[in-house]
Design a protein around this motif. Structure first.
Motif, PDB file in Angstrom:
ATOM      1  N   GLY A  34     -14.978 -25.495 -56.866  1.00 14.28           N
ATOM      2  CA  GLY A  34     -16.143 -24.621 -56.843  1.00 14.28           C
ATOM      3  C   GLY A  34     -15.886 -23.303 -57.540  1.00 14.28           C
ATOM      4  N   LEU A  35     -14.730 -22.708 -57.271  1.00 12.92           N
ATOM      5  CA  LEU A  35     -14.371 -21.455 -57.944  1.00 12.92           C
ATOM      6  C   LEU A  35     -14.316 -21.640 -59.453  1.00 12.92           C
ATOM      7  CD1 LEU A  35     -11.577 -19.972 -55.631  1.00 12.92           C
ATOM      8  CD2 LEU A  35     -13.828 -18.971 -56.107  1.00 12.92           C
ATOM      9  N   LEU A  89     -21.645 -15.734 -58.162  1.00 11.90           N
ATOM     10  CA  LEU A  89     -20.304 -16.181 -57.783  1.00 11.90           C
ATOM     11  C   LEU A  89     -20.243 -16.517 -56.290  1.00 11.90           C
ATOM     12  CD1 LEU A  89     -18.097 -13.655 -59.805  1.00 11.90           C
ATOM     13  CD2 LEU A  89     -18.199 -16.130 -60.137  1.00 11.90           C
ATOM     14  N   VAL A  90     -20.759 -15.618 -55.457  1.00 16.48           N
ATOM     15  CA  VAL A  90     -20.680 -15.807 -54.011  1.00 16.48           C
ATOM     16  C   VAL A  90     -21.562 -16.960 -53.550  1.00 16.48           C
ATOM     17  CG1 VAL A  90     -21.158 -14.753 -51.767  1.00 16.48           C
ATOM     18  CG2 VAL A  90     -20.073 -13.399 -53.574  1.00 16.48           C
ATOM     19  N   LEU A  91     -22.845 -16.919 -53.919  1.00 22.88           N
ATOM     20  CA  LEU A  91     -23.791 -17.923 -53.448  1.00 22.88           C
ATOM     21  C   LEU A  91     -23.512 -19.289 -54.079  1.00 22.88           C
ATOM     22  CD1 LEU A  91     -27.026 -15.731 -53.584  1.00 22.88           C
ATOM     23  CD2 LEU A  91     -25.583 -16.211 -51.590  1.00 22.88           C
ATOM     24  N   GLY A  92     -23.126 -19.279 -55.348  1.00 25.58           N
ATOM     25  CA  GLY A  92     -22.785 -20.536 -56.004  1.00 25.58           C
ATOM     26  C   GLY A  92     -21.574 -21.193 -55.370  1.00 25.58           C
ATOM     27  N   PHE A  93     -20.563 -20.403 -55.064  1.00 32.35           N
ATOM     28  CA  PHE A  93     -19.355 -20.935 -54.427  1.00 32.35           C
ATOM     29  C   PHE A  93     -19.670 -21.519 -53.051  1.00 32.35           C
ATOM     30  CE2 PHE A  93     -15.812 -20.097 -51.474  1.00 32.35           C
ATOM     31  CZ  PHE A  93     -14.881 -20.977 -52.000  1.00 32.35           C
ATOM     32  N   LEU A  94     -20.421 -20.790 -52.247  1.00 35.85           N
ATOM     33  CA  LEU A  94     -20.764 -21.265 -50.902  1.00 35.85           C
ATOM     34  C   LEU A  94     -21.593 -22.550 -50.959  1.00 35.85           C
ATOM     35  CD1 LEU A  94     -21.607 -17.887 -49.143  1.00 35.85           C
ATOM     36  CD2 LEU A  94     -19.597 -19.324 -48.772  1.00 35.85           C
ATOM     37  N   THR A  95     -22.474 -22.646 -51.939  1.00 40.28           N
ATOM     38  CA  THR A  95     -23.269 -23.869 -52.099  1.00 40.28           C
ATOM     39  C   THR A  95     -22.386 -25.024 -52.535  1.00 40.28           C
ATOM     40  OG1 THR A  95     -25.199 -22.538 -52.717  1.00 40.28           O
ATOM     41  CG2 THR A  95     -25.270 -24.881 -53.259  1.00 40.28           C
ATOM     42  N   PHE A  96     -21.434 -24.751 -53.411  1.00 37.00           N
ATOM     43  CA  PHE A  96     -20.558 -25.809 -53.938  1.00 37.00           C
ATOM     44  C   PHE A  96     -19.675 -26.408 -52.848  1.00 37.00           C
ATOM     45  CE2 PHE A  96     -17.434 -28.028 -56.402  1.00 37.00           C
ATOM     46  CZ  PHE A  96     -18.071 -28.344 -57.585  1.00 37.00           C
ATOM     47  N   LEU A  97     -19.403 -25.666 -51.788  1.00 37.89           N
ATOM     48  CA  LEU A  97     -18.545 -26.176 -50.714  1.00 37.89           C
ATOM     49  C   LEU A  97     -19.137 -27.411 -50.054  1.00 37.89           C
ATOM     50  CD1 LEU A  97     -17.282 -22.911 -48.957  1.00 37.89           C
ATOM     51  CD2 LEU A  97     -16.042 -24.417 -50.530  1.00 37.89           C
ATOM     52  N   GLU A  98     -20.440 -27.638 -50.219  1.00 39.79           N
ATOM     53  CA  GLU A  98     -21.074 -28.844 -49.676  1.00 39.79           C
ATOM     54  C   GLU A  98     -20.876 -30.053 -50.575  1.00 39.79           C
ATOM     55  OE1 GLU A  98     -24.696 -28.306 -46.814  1.00 39.79           O
ATOM     56  OE2 GLU A  98     -25.226 -27.645 -48.820  1.00 39.79           O
ATOM     57  N   GLY A  99     -20.407 -29.839 -51.784  1.00 33.35           N
ATOM     58  CA  GLY A  99     -20.184 -30.944 -52.707  1.00 33.35           C
ATOM     59  C   GLY A  99     -20.912 -30.746 -54.023  1.00 33.35           C
ATOM     60  N   THR A 100     -20.426 -31.448 -55.040  1.00 29.22           N
ATOM     61  CA  THR A 100     -20.976 -31.306 -56.389  1.00 29.22           C
ATOM     62  C   THR A 100     -22.440 -31.713 -56.455  1.00 29.22           C
ATOM     63  OG1 THR A 100     -18.783 -31.839 -57.266  1.00 29.22           O
ATOM     64  CG2 THR A 100     -20.620 -31.919 -58.812  1.00 29.22           C
ATOM     65  N   GLY A 101     -22.782 -32.837 -55.802  1.00 29.85           N
ATOM     66  CA  GLY A 101     -24.147 -33.334 -55.860  1.00 29.85           C
ATOM     67  C   GLY A 101     -25.146 -32.372 -55.249  1.00 29.85           C
TER      68      GLY A 101
END
Length: 198
Positions: free
Chosen positions: A9-10, A72-84
């Motif tokens: 995610g990062l 950066l912050v919101l995108g990273f937190l969203t990505f923690l749920e998975g790529t899809g």
């Protein structure tokens, strides 16, 4: 698993944000011609491509800086749920913002703030759809940090900020949370009870 996803995610969010800065430099070097060519021009056929490209362009360093950290912050937190899930949330925010601006916008529009509002709205409401205490607690923290940005969905007299991009980006985020809500599987609870009784 979570650590690997966090690293990915990062990388993904970091590369995307860096790309925005590269595009901004290219835009400046071309005399900001990209803005006129690729911004969203409401209700104009020539402006339809802006739905795809406008979030990649920014009016100046200040404009881009204001979107960089939230992305950066919101995108990273969203990505923690998975790529899809990340892809769906970004796409819904991106397209929701762009289509809304093309139909209801008041002038040439650029910037990634619609995506920022979409990811923020997604992270705020998903916990209520999923009935997840952990996600609701995160939503509370995010609201305390960024809640004031919600004023940006309201029209402001004399402002050149596109409240339409913010509003429809946020609606796209809510739609993504609805699409991605976790559904209970019929019979799963019964099977667990039967297994525990053996």
């Amino acid at each position: 698993m979570l650590a690997a996803r966090a690293r990915k995610g990062l990388l993904v969010v970091g590369v995307f944000t860096a790309l925005l800065w590269v595009i901004h430099v290219a835009n400046v070097l071309t005399g900001t011609r990209l803005i006129g060519a690729l911004g969203i021009d409401p209700l104009e056929l020539d402006g339809l491509d802006g739905i795809v490209f406008a979030p990649l362009l920014h009016a100046g360093v200040g404009h881009l800086l204001s979107n960089t950290l939230p992305l950066l912050v919101l995108g990273f937190l969203t990505f923690l749920e998975g790529t899809g899930r990340f892809a769906v949330a970004v796409a819904a925010s991106w397209l929701g913002s762009g289509i809304g601006v093309w139909i209801f916008g008041g002038g040439l529009t650029i910037g990634a703030s619609g995506v920022v509002f979409g990811l923020f709205a997604y992270l705020i409401v998903r916990g209520f759809y999923n009935r997840s205490l952990r996600q609701i607690l995160l939503a509370v923290v995010l609201f305390l940090m960024y809640g004031s940005i919600l004023w940006g969905v309201l029209p402001t007299a004399g402002s050149n900020v596109s409240w339409q991009a913010h509003l429809f980006g946020a609606l796209g985020g809510v739609l993504a949370a609805l699409i991605l809500r976790r559904r209970s599987v019929p019979g799963r609870t019964d099977r667990r009870r039967q297994s525990s009784g053996r």
